[in-house]
Design a protein around this motif. Structure first.
Motif, PDB file in Angstrom:
ATOM      1  N   LEU A   1      -0.560  20.909   7.665  1.00 38.01           N
ATOM      2  CA  LEU A   1      -0.426  20.474   6.270  1.00 38.01           C
ATOM      3  C   LEU A   1       0.871  19.682   6.071  1.00 38.01           C
ATOM      4  O   LEU A   1       0.900  18.686   5.369  1.00 38.01           O
ATOM      5  N   THR A   2       1.954  20.147   6.707  1.00 35.29           N
ATOM      6  CA  THR A   2       3.237  19.456   6.580  1.00 35.29           C
ATOM      7  C   THR A   2       3.335  18.320   7.588  1.00 35.29           C
ATOM      8  O   THR A   2       3.649  17.187   7.227  1.00 35.29           O
ATOM      9  N   LEU A   3       3.021  18.673   8.834  1.00 39.32           N
ATOM     10  CA  LEU A   3       3.142  17.682   9.915  1.00 39.32           C
ATOM     11  C   LEU A   3       2.196  16.504   9.696  1.00 39.32           C
ATOM     12  O   LEU A   3       2.527  15.351  10.011  1.00 39.32           O
ATOM     13  N   GLY A   4       1.033  16.791   9.144  1.00 40.01           N
ATOM     14  CA  GLY A   4       0.052  15.727   8.881  1.00 40.01           C
ATOM     15  C   GLY A   4       0.578  14.721   7.884  1.00 40.01           C
ATOM     16  O   GLY A   4       0.412  13.506   8.073  1.00 40.01           O
ATOM     17  N   VAL A   5       1.232  15.220   6.822  1.00 40.96           N
ATOM     18  CA  VAL A   5       1.785  14.303   5.806  1.00 40.96           C
ATOM     19  C   VAL A   5       2.882  13.454   6.438  1.00 40.96           C
ATOM     20  O   VAL A   5       2.929  12.232   6.242  1.00 40.96           O
ATOM     21  N   ILE A   6       3.753  14.103   7.219  1.00 37.48           N
ATOM     22  CA  ILE A   6       4.860  13.368   7.843  1.00 37.48           C
ATOM     23  C   ILE A   6       4.314  12.355   8.861  1.00 37.48           C
ATOM     24  O   ILE A   6       4.667  11.173   8.831  1.00 37.48           O
ATOM     25  N   GLY A   7       3.433  12.839   9.735  1.00 39.57           N
ATOM     26  CA  GLY A   7       2.893  11.971  10.795  1.00 39.57           C
ATOM     27  C   GLY A   7       2.137  10.785  10.230  1.00 39.57           C
ATOM     28  O   GLY A   7       2.420   9.635  10.576  1.00 39.57           O
ATOM     29  N   SER A   8       1.192  11.064   9.324  1.00 40.51           N
ATOM     30  CA  SER A   8       0.395   9.956   8.777  1.00 40.51           C
ATOM     31  C   SER A   8       1.278   9.017   7.965  1.00 40.51           C
ATOM     32  O   SER A   8       1.082   7.796   7.988  1.00 40.51           O
ATOM     33  N   GLY A   9       2.264   9.597   7.281  1.00 36.67           N
ATOM     34  CA  GLY A   9       3.173   8.773   6.473  1.00 36.67           C
ATOM     35  C   GLY A   9       4.002   7.844   7.337  1.00 36.67           C
ATOM     36  O   GLY A   9       4.147   6.650   7.018  1.00 36.67           O
ATOM     37  N   ILE A  10       4.503   8.366   8.444  1.00 38.02           N
ATOM     38  CA  ILE A  10       5.362   7.537   9.302  1.00 38.02           C
ATOM     39  C   ILE A  10       4.552   6.414   9.964  1.00 38.02           C
ATOM     40  O   ILE A  10       4.984   5.260   9.957  1.00 38.02           O
ATOM     41  N   ILE A  11       3.390   6.745  10.494  1.00 41.97           N
ATOM     42  CA  ILE A  11       2.634   5.687  11.178  1.00 41.97           C
ATOM     43  C   ILE A  11       2.123   4.637  10.176  1.00 41.97           C
ATOM     44  O   ILE A  11       2.054   3.455  10.497  1.00 41.97           O
ATOM     45  N   THR A  12       1.823   5.082   8.966  1.00 36.82           N
ATOM     46  CA  THR A  12       1.392   4.109   7.940  1.00 36.82           C
ATOM     47  C   THR A  12       2.565   3.215   7.535  1.00 36.82           C
ATOM     48  O   THR A  12       2.409   2.000   7.394  1.00 36.82           O
ATOM     49  N   SER A  13       3.730   3.843   7.358  1.00 42.81           N
ATOM     50  CA  SER A  13       4.930   3.062   7.007  1.00 42.81           C
ATOM     51  C   SER A  13       5.204   2.038   8.098  1.00 42.81           C
ATOM     52  O   SER A  13       5.539   0.885   7.814  1.00 42.81           O
ATOM     53  N   TRP A  14       5.057   2.473   9.349  1.00 42.63           N
ATOM     54  CA  TRP A  14       5.318   1.556  10.462  1.00 42.63           C
ATOM     55  C   TRP A  14       4.305   0.418  10.460  1.00 42.63           C
ATOM     56  O   TRP A  14       4.674  -0.756  10.527  1.00 42.63           O
ATOM     57  N   ASN A  15       3.005   0.770  10.374  1.00 41.52           N
ATOM     58  CA  ASN A  15       1.960  -0.238  10.517  1.00 41.52           C
ATOM     59  C   ASN A  15       2.041  -1.317   9.440  1.00 41.52           C
ATOM     60  O   ASN A  15       1.911  -2.501   9.728  1.00 41.52           O
ATOM     61  N   PHE A  16       2.244  -0.902   8.205  1.00 40.61           N
ATOM     62  CA  PHE A  16       2.322  -1.888   7.121  1.00 40.61           C
ATOM     63  C   PHE A  16       3.725  -2.494   7.032  1.00 40.61           C
ATOM     64  O   PHE A  16       3.879  -3.693   6.865  1.00 40.61           O
ATOM     65  N   GLY A  17       4.727  -1.626   7.163  1.00 43.30           N
ATOM     66  CA  GLY A  17       6.107  -2.099   6.996  1.00 43.30           C
ATOM     67  C   GLY A  17       6.532  -3.099   8.039  1.00 43.30           C
ATOM     68  O   GLY A  17       7.242  -4.052   7.740  1.00 43.30           O
ATOM     69  N   ARG A  18       6.023  -2.935   9.284  1.00 39.21           N
ATOM     70  CA  ARG A  18       6.450  -3.842  10.351  1.00 39.21           C
ATOM     71  C   ARG A  18       5.996  -5.282  10.119  1.00 39.21           C
ATOM     72  O   ARG A  18       6.642  -6.230  10.553  1.00 39.21           O
ATOM     73  N   GLU A  19       4.869  -5.459   9.429  1.00 37.74           N
ATOM     74  CA  GLU A  19       4.407  -6.821   9.161  1.00 37.74           C
ATOM     75  C   GLU A  19       5.416  -7.576   8.295  1.00 37.74           C
ATOM     76  O   GLU A  19       5.519  -8.797   8.389  1.00 37.74           O
ATOM     77  N   PHE A  20       6.134  -6.807   7.476  1.00 38.22           N
ATOM     78  CA  PHE A  20       7.119  -7.439   6.600  1.00 38.22           C
ATOM     79  C   PHE A  20       8.472  -7.536   7.288  1.00 38.22           C
ATOM     80  O   PHE A  20       9.134  -8.567   7.219  1.00 38.22           O
ATOM     81  N   SER A  21       8.892  -6.459   7.975  1.00 35.78           N
ATOM     82  CA  SER A  21      10.198  -6.505   8.625  1.00 35.78           C
ATOM     83  C   SER A  21      10.174  -7.454   9.834  1.00 35.78           C
ATOM     84  O   SER A  21      11.173  -8.102  10.116  1.00 35.78           O
ATOM     85  N   ASP A  22       9.027  -7.576  10.513  1.00 38.05           N
ATOM     86  CA  ASP A  22       8.906  -8.546  11.616  1.00 38.05           C
ATOM     87  C   ASP A  22       8.502  -9.939  11.109  1.00 38.05           C
ATOM     88  O   ASP A  22       8.369 -10.873  11.907  1.00 38.05           O
ATOM     89  N   ARG A  23       8.270 -10.048   9.827  1.00 35.70           N
ATOM     90  CA  ARG A  23       7.894 -11.303   9.152  1.00 35.70           C
ATOM     91  C   ARG A  23       6.620 -11.936   9.728  1.00 35.70           C
ATOM     92  O   ARG A  23       6.489 -13.159   9.781  1.00 35.70           O
ATOM     93  N   THR A  24       5.721 -11.093  10.188  1.00 36.68           N
ATOM     94  CA  THR A  24       4.457 -11.590  10.738  1.00 36.68           C
ATOM     95  C   THR A  24       3.376 -11.685   9.664  1.00 36.68           C
ATOM     96  O   THR A  24       2.333 -12.290   9.905  1.00 36.68           O
ATOM     97  N   VAL A  25       3.657 -11.112   8.500  1.00 41.49           N
ATOM     98  CA  VAL A  25       2.621 -11.058   7.451  1.00 41.49           C
ATOM     99  C   VAL A  25       2.188 -12.449   7.019  1.00 41.49           C
ATOM    100  O   VAL A  25       1.007 -12.673   6.737  1.00 41.49           O
ATOM    101  N   LYS A  26       3.109 -13.409   7.012  1.00 41.60           N
ATOM    102  CA  LYS A  26       2.760 -14.741   6.495  1.00 41.60           C
ATOM    103  C   LYS A  26       1.676 -15.427   7.326  1.00 41.60           C
ATOM    104  O   LYS A  26       0.974 -16.294   6.833  1.00 41.60           O
ATOM    105  N   ASP A  27       1.547 -14.999   8.596  1.00 42.20           N
ATOM    106  CA  ASP A  27       0.519 -15.603   9.438  1.00 42.20           C
ATOM    107  C   ASP A  27      -0.840 -14.928   9.270  1.00 42.20           C
ATOM    108  O   ASP A  27      -1.822 -15.350   9.870  1.00 42.20           O
ATOM    109  N   LEU A  28      -0.881 -13.872   8.470  1.00 35.84           N
ATOM    110  CA  LEU A  28      -2.157 -13.167   8.261  1.00 35.84           C
ATOM    111  C   LEU A  28      -2.792 -13.537   6.921  1.00 35.84           C
ATOM    112  O   LEU A  28      -3.819 -13.001   6.550  1.00 35.84           O
ATOM    113  N   LEU A  29      -2.129 -14.438   6.188  1.00 32.35           N
ATOM    114  CA  LEU A  29      -2.566 -14.685   4.810  1.00 32.35           C
ATOM    115  C   LEU A  29      -3.541 -15.852   4.657  1.00 32.35           C
ATOM    116  O   LEU A  29      -4.409 -15.807   3.802  1.00 32.35           O
ATOM    117  N   SER A  30      -3.344 -16.897   5.457  1.00 28.96           N
ATOM    118  CA  SER A  30      -4.193 -18.092   5.300  1.00 28.96           C
ATOM    119  C   SER A  30      -5.114 -18.219   6.501  1.00 28.96           C
ATOM    120  O   SER A  30      -4.962 -19.103   7.343  1.00 28.96           O
TER     121      SER A  30
END
Lengths: 262, 308
Positions: A78-107
């Motif tokens: 219950l606790t580990l699941g929230v932390i684990g899923s939260g971290i991998i989601t933060s990484w997966n979405f956040g990295r597109e912005f911090s690595d600035r790769t998101v702009k190539d996924l838009l057009s």
């Protein structure tokens, strides 16, 4: 269909190539082994007596048999699941912005909603996989360390409850995805997860009547680990839970679709 | 008006009080190489992002191939290749994998396009190198390769020469010129270096403080650059008297030589030379000086400031 296949292929490749994937798997396996070890110590208090820390950790265990072990696994996921899923989601979405790769996924011929959806599907599967790694390792270590009171009939209801909790937690990644996208990085969603964990604990301890209204409390209410003082969640709890997931999902898609990507 | 590959109508973007782009009207035809010139912060990237549907205009509209740019109009991007600012690739993936991702996301069936574009951009030897280990120039090539992988009819490139060495700049210039001339590809390319862009662009638009302040053919642009005739003789003071007597305007330069800005002198320097020789003062040096492109660019911007 071609679009979602292409987007899923991309997401799988990115996950396979990243270090966070094996690290997360090893971490959940490690926690599973540690659970078995904790039960072993609970059965042999003379080991715990030599270490104040381990003694403290084992003192909260309701017992040292398989029923207590199953409860412990659910509490932990219950606790580990929230932390684990939260971290991998933060990484997966956040990295597109911090690595600035998101702009190539838009057009691209693949719609932005498909990109978002493929990310969420991969994260959902990843999160389920981590939980399976955890539970399988914990059960194997419990069997190897000969935790007493094994019952095949108790295993099935435990696994059903366990997997339902995992699925609930894995669905709750959509608001994290929205916050990672809107925050354009990792920091905001990780702060959000910490806040959610603290808030959930405070609700259960201080304001148990409000837990029915809080979507992140649903897995705990469903599992029954909170005790008999708190009954099972009602329709309202499920409705709020579903609305939260949908708000996160459509909010993330809308954010990718309509916001200015500067 | 499908004839225009790119068309904008009063394209405007405001961020609060900041007018990033103000009423920009563009019309670019097939096969043109349109150089979009401006200083840093002039509004080039904002305009490009609006053309690519990454930013919603505050006012006005953008059309590509006659279709309104909208994030939901995904079919449009089959015909458009783009590079926006510094290209960033997935650092943990190889060059090959980064390109393979975009082959799939562009729904291209032909697997050979990846090898083909790598060869074209001289990236073949780096195919198995992770993007994080690429030099700045090769990372830029990878970005250009991504833009070209699907053989687009329109290329929208934001400062593609950034980070490239001189050989790389020439290579990209030749590649783009070939795409436009041999394959009819329309190219919209932004830069802040007029000298570089004027070498291969067919038309130039200058944007400053969000406004399109000048637009012309490159040939016409070059003709409107300041030109002067510089003359140096053994007696410049006397030479000036002779020239003034014959109706030429001249002014002395700090080194004592004379500067003649009028068209008759610029068009026929041989007549100036003959005149001075006939009076016993043959020029020891006579040269036609053309205004430097960068000076020309700054002069246009300065004139715009003075007018506004």
């Amino acid at each position: 269909m071609k679009e979602i296949k292409a987007a899923l292929w991309m997401e799988i490749l990115k996950v396979r190539r990243t270090k966070i994937f094996p690290i997360s798997v090893y971490f959940f396996i490690f926690i599973g082994i540690m659970m078995g070890f904790l039960m072993f110590v609970a059965r042999h208090p003379e080991i715990a007596n030599r270490s104040a820390t381990i003694s403290t950790k084992t003192s909260f265990l309701p017992g040292s048999d398989w029923n207590a072990f199953f409860d412990l696994m659910i509490q932990l996921v219950l606790t580990l699941g929230v932390i684990g899923s939260g971290i991998i989601t933060s990484w997966n979405f956040g990295r597109e912005f911090s690595d600035r790769t998101v702009k190539d996924l838009l057009s691209l011929p693949v719609p932005r909603s498909t990109i978002v959806l493929s990310k969420l599907i991969i994260l959902f599967v990843w999160n389920i996989l981590l939980s399976i790694c955890f539970v399988v390792t914990a059960i194997i270590s419990g069997l190897l360390l000969q935790v007493p009171g094994w019952s095949g009939t108790a295993l099935t209801p435990f696994l059903v409850t366990f997997m339902m909790c995992v699925i609930f937690n894995s669905l709750l990644i959509t608001p994290v995805a929205l916050i990672a996208s809107a925050g354009r990085g990792y920091m905001l969603p990780i702060s959000f997860i910490i806040l959610i964990l603290i808030f959930t604990q405070l609700l259960f301890v201080g304001l148990p009547d409000l837990t029915f209204w809080f979507p992140w409390a649903l897995p705990a209410l469903f599992s029954g680990v909170a005790g008999e003082a708190l009954p099972s969640p009602g329709y309202i709890s499920y409705l709020i839970f579903i609305l939260t997931i949908l708000a996160g999902l459509f909010g993330t898609i809308a954010w990718w679709r309509y916001t200015d990507h500067r | 008006m499908i004839g225009d590959v790119i068309r904008t109508e009063n394209l405007t973007k405001h961020y609060g009080e900041i007018h990033a782009v103000e009423t920009v009207n563009l019309q670019i035809k097939q096969g043109e190489i349109y150089g979009f010139l401006g200083l840093n912060g002039a509004g080039k990237t904002t305009t490009i992002r609006m053309l690519l549907g990454m930013i919603r205009p505050t006012r006005g509209e953008a059309f590509l191939y006659g279709e309104k740019v909208d994030p939901g109009n995904t079919d449009l991007w089959n015909r458009v290749g783009h590079l926006v600012e510094i290209p960033y690739s997935y650092p943990e993936l190889t060059v090959l994998e980064n390109l393979e991702i975009f082959r799939r996301l562009r729904l291209l069936k032909d697997r050979d396009v990846v090898t083909e574009v790598m060869d074209r951009l001289h990236l073949g030897r780096y195919r198995n190198m992770k993007a994080r280990n690429l030099s700045h120039g090769n990372a830029q090539r990878l970005g250009i390769a991504r833009a070209l992988i699907h053989h687009p009819g329109l290329l929208i490139l934001d400062e593609p020469a950034n980070g490239l060495d001189p050989a790389g700049i020439v290579q990209v210039r030749e590649l783009l010129t070939d795409l436009a001339r041999s394959h009819g590809v329309t190219i919209f390319i932004s830069s802040h270096i007029l000298g570089e862009i004027s070498r291969f662009a067919t038309r130039i638009g200058i944007i400053h403080e969000g406004k399109l302040i000048r637009e012309s053919e490159v040939g016409q642009l070059k003709r409107s650059m300041h030109r002067t005739l510089h003359v140096h003789t053994l007696n410049n003071q006397k030479a000036r008297e002779i020239l003034t007597h014959q109706g030429y305007t001249s002014s002395p330069l700090p080194d004592g030589s004379l500067e003649l800005p009028d068209e008759p002198a610029i068009s026929h320097p041989e007549k100036v030379s003959a005149l001075l020789a006939s009076k016993g003062l043959p020029p020891v040096k006579i040269a036609l000086d053309e205004e430097d492109l960068e000076h020309f660019f700054f002069r246009i911007i300065k004139n715009h400031h003075e007018q506004s």
